[in-house]
Design a protein around this motif. Structure first.
Motif: not given
Length: 151
Positions: A22-24, A26, A16-20
């Motif tokens: 990337y959200i920050d 964005m 799995e990819i840690n998307v946290v």
């Protein structure tokens, strides 16, 4: 057991990819664009003239500068008695003649009649030269009334 007494455990790979992060990123970009978008209003509000314009009071002495579709200039003059004359002139001669009319009549109104196929920048350049070089304060564009539509 191994020689060191520790057990070697195999690590499982995470799929799995840690998307946290990337959200920050964005959200920061979204805030930047929301703040800067209203500041980028580069347009200028322009009120375009209506075709069916109100008539202008006709002065006794009329001077009309006609710009043909190929850029040729003509000076149309009507005197107080109603006699009309039309002269094809170069730009400098036309400006000199209008300057002389302006010296004789400080309240001179000059109409610029640009052909529909004439270049817009040519018509505006003549209008600007009439105002600056010839000293005409009242120089305006001449239009015609629209054709009535039949039902």
């Amino acid at each position: 057991m191994t020689a060191t007494g520790r057990r070697i455990r195999k690590r499982k790979l995470k799929a799995e990819i840690n998307v946290v992060p990337y959200i920050d990123v964005m959200l920061v970009l979204l805030i930047i664009f929301m703040v800067t978008a209203p500041l980028l209003n580069l347009g200028v509000d322009v009120k375009l003239p209506q075709v069916a314009a109100a008539t202008v009071e006709q002065p006794k002495q009329q001077v009309v500068v006609q710009v043909a579709d190929d850029g040729a200039l003509s000076l149309i003059q009507r005197d107080e008695h109603g006699a009309t004359s039309k002269l094809a002139l170069e730009e400098e001669a036309l400006i000199d003649r209008v300057r002389a009319f302006r010296a004789a009549n400080p309240a001179l109104v000059v109409f610029v009649a640009g052909d529909g196929a004439a270049r817009y920048d040519t018509v505006l350049a003549i209008l600007q030269r009439l105002r600056t070089d010839a000293g005409v304060e009242k120089a305006t564009l001449l239009t015609s009334a629209p054709e009535p539509t039949r039902p």
